[in-house]
Design a protein around this motif. Structure first.
Motif, PDB file in Angstrom:
ATOM      1  N   LEU A  34       0.841  -1.195   0.000  1.00 21.08           N
ATOM      2  CA  LEU A  34       0.000   0.000   0.000  1.00 21.08           C
ATOM      3  C   LEU A  34       0.877   1.246   0.000  1.00 21.08           C
ATOM      4  O   LEU A  34       0.665   2.186  -0.753  1.00 21.08           O
ATOM      5  N   THR A  38       4.211  -1.521   4.014  1.00 21.93           N
ATOM      6  CA  THR A  38       2.911  -1.859   4.582  1.00 21.93           C
ATOM      7  C   THR A  38       2.006  -2.465   3.513  1.00 21.93           C
ATOM      8  O   THR A  38       1.819  -1.886   2.440  1.00 21.93           O
ATOM      9  N   LEU A  40      -1.729  -4.867   2.605  1.00 21.76           N
ATOM     10  CA  LEU A  40      -3.071  -5.244   3.040  1.00 21.76           C
ATOM     11  C   LEU A  40      -3.008  -6.655   3.599  1.00 21.76           C
ATOM     12  O   LEU A  40      -2.546  -7.576   2.923  1.00 21.76           O
ATOM     13  N   THR A  54      -3.920  -3.690   8.052  1.00 23.30           N
ATOM     14  CA  THR A  54      -2.627  -3.414   7.432  1.00 23.30           C
ATOM     15  C   THR A  54      -1.496  -3.917   8.317  1.00 23.30           C
ATOM     16  O   THR A  54      -1.640  -4.042   9.533  1.00 23.30           O
ATOM     17  N   THR A  89      -6.943   4.613   3.188  1.00 17.08           N
ATOM     18  CA  THR A  89      -6.077   3.637   3.852  1.00 17.08           C
ATOM     19  C   THR A  89      -4.613   3.965   3.623  1.00 17.08           C
ATOM     20  O   THR A  89      -3.788   3.908   4.541  1.00 17.08           O
ATOM     21  N   ALA A  93      -1.967   4.799   6.515  1.00 11.89           N
ATOM     22  CA  ALA A  93      -0.818   3.915   6.715  1.00 11.89           C
ATOM     23  C   ALA A  93       0.505   4.647   6.542  1.00 11.89           C
ATOM     24  O   ALA A  93       1.534   4.205   7.060  1.00 11.89           O
TER      25      ALA A  93
END
Length: 217
Positions: A34, A38, A40, A54, A89, A93
Motif C-alpha cells: 500500500l 505496509t 493489506l 494493514t 487507507t 498507513a
C-alpha cells in the motif's frame, strides 16, 4: 484497549454486494505494498463499515497489525467507492498511527472519521490495475455465490475467508490452508460452508455468525 466484539449478522444484500466489491478491488494490495513496507493483510466486514487490516508482509501476530474502520457510506448516505477507501487507507498507513479506539481479534482498531483524512492520490500502478481489471475481469450481473466479503491472513500458510451464506443469515468464516489440494478445496468450498454440521461458534471473531475449519480438508 477494550475489545470491540459487536457481532455481525443479518447483513442486507446491498451491504454484502459492497463488501464483496471492496474486497475484490483491494486484493492486489496483498502482494503489492500500500505504501512503503505496509501491505493489506485483511478486509473485515461489519454492518456499517469495513475494517482494512494493514501490516508487514511477514507479520505473524495480531499485535503487529492495525485495523482501520472506514464507514461504508459518506455524509450523503451514498456508498463509498473502493478507490476512495484505498486512498484513505494509504494516507492513514503512511502517517503515524492514530490513537486506537480499542482492539478487535487482538489488533489495534482505529475508527476513521473520513472528514479528517485527505485521501492519497492514485498511484501509477492503481491506474494500470484499473485498465487491466476492466479488461480481464469485467463486471458480470451474476456475482459469485457465496460472495467473498472479506478475508484475513492468519498465518504464513493459512487465511480466513468471510463468505455470505444465505442459510446462515450472516457471514461464515472459513479457515483454509494455502497449500495442498487447493483446486479441489475451491471447487468444494461453496458446498462445504453450507453444511450446518460444520458450523461452530467463534466468540473471538465478531465478523461472522459461524466458523468452519477446513484446514485439514
Amino acid at each position: 484497549m477494550p475489545e470491540l466484539d459487536q457481532r455481525v449478522s443479518g447483513l442486507c444484500g446491498e451491504t454484502v454486494e459492497q463488501q464483496a466489491y471492496l474486497t475484490r478491488f483491494l486484493l492486489d494490495y496483498t502482494v503489492m505494498p500500500l505504501v512503503g513496507r505496509t501491505f493489506l493483510r485483511g478486509v473485515l466486514p461489519t454492518r456499517e463499515a469495513v475494517r482494512i487490516v494493514t501490516g508487514a508482509a511477514d507479520a505473524e501476530t495480531a499485535r503487529e497489525l492495525v485495523a482501520y474502520e472506514i464507514p461504508l457510506s459518506d455524509d450523503d448516505d451514498e456508498p463509498v467507492t473502493a478507490p476512495l477507501v484505498l486512498g484513505w487507507t494509504r494516507a492513514l498507513a503512511s502517517g503515524g498511527l492514530p490513537r486506537p479506539d480499542g482492539s478487535v481479534m487482538g489488533m489495534a482498531l482505529v475508527r476513521v472519521d473520513t472528514a479528517d483524512v485527505e485521501p492519497a492520490p492514485p498511484a501509477r500502478t492503481d491506474r494500470a490495475l484499473r485498465v487491466l481489471r476492466t479488461l480481464a475481469w469485467p463486471f458480470v450481473e451474476t456475482p459469485p455465490n457465496p460472495a467473498l466479503c472479506g478475508f484475513l491472513f492468519t498465518g504464513p500458510d493459512s487465511m480466513r475467508l468471510y463468505l455470505a451464506v444465505e442459510e446462515a443469515d450472516g457471514l461464515i468464516a472459513a479457515d483454509v490452508r494455502l497449500t495442498g489440494a487447493l483446486t479441489a478445496l475451491l471447487a468444494a468450498l461453496p458446498a462445504l460452508v453450507g453444511e450446518k454440521e460444520r458450523w461452530v461458534a467463534d466468540k473471538a471473531d465478531p465478523h461472522c455468525v459461524h466458523a468452519v475449519d477446513l484446514t485439514t480438508w
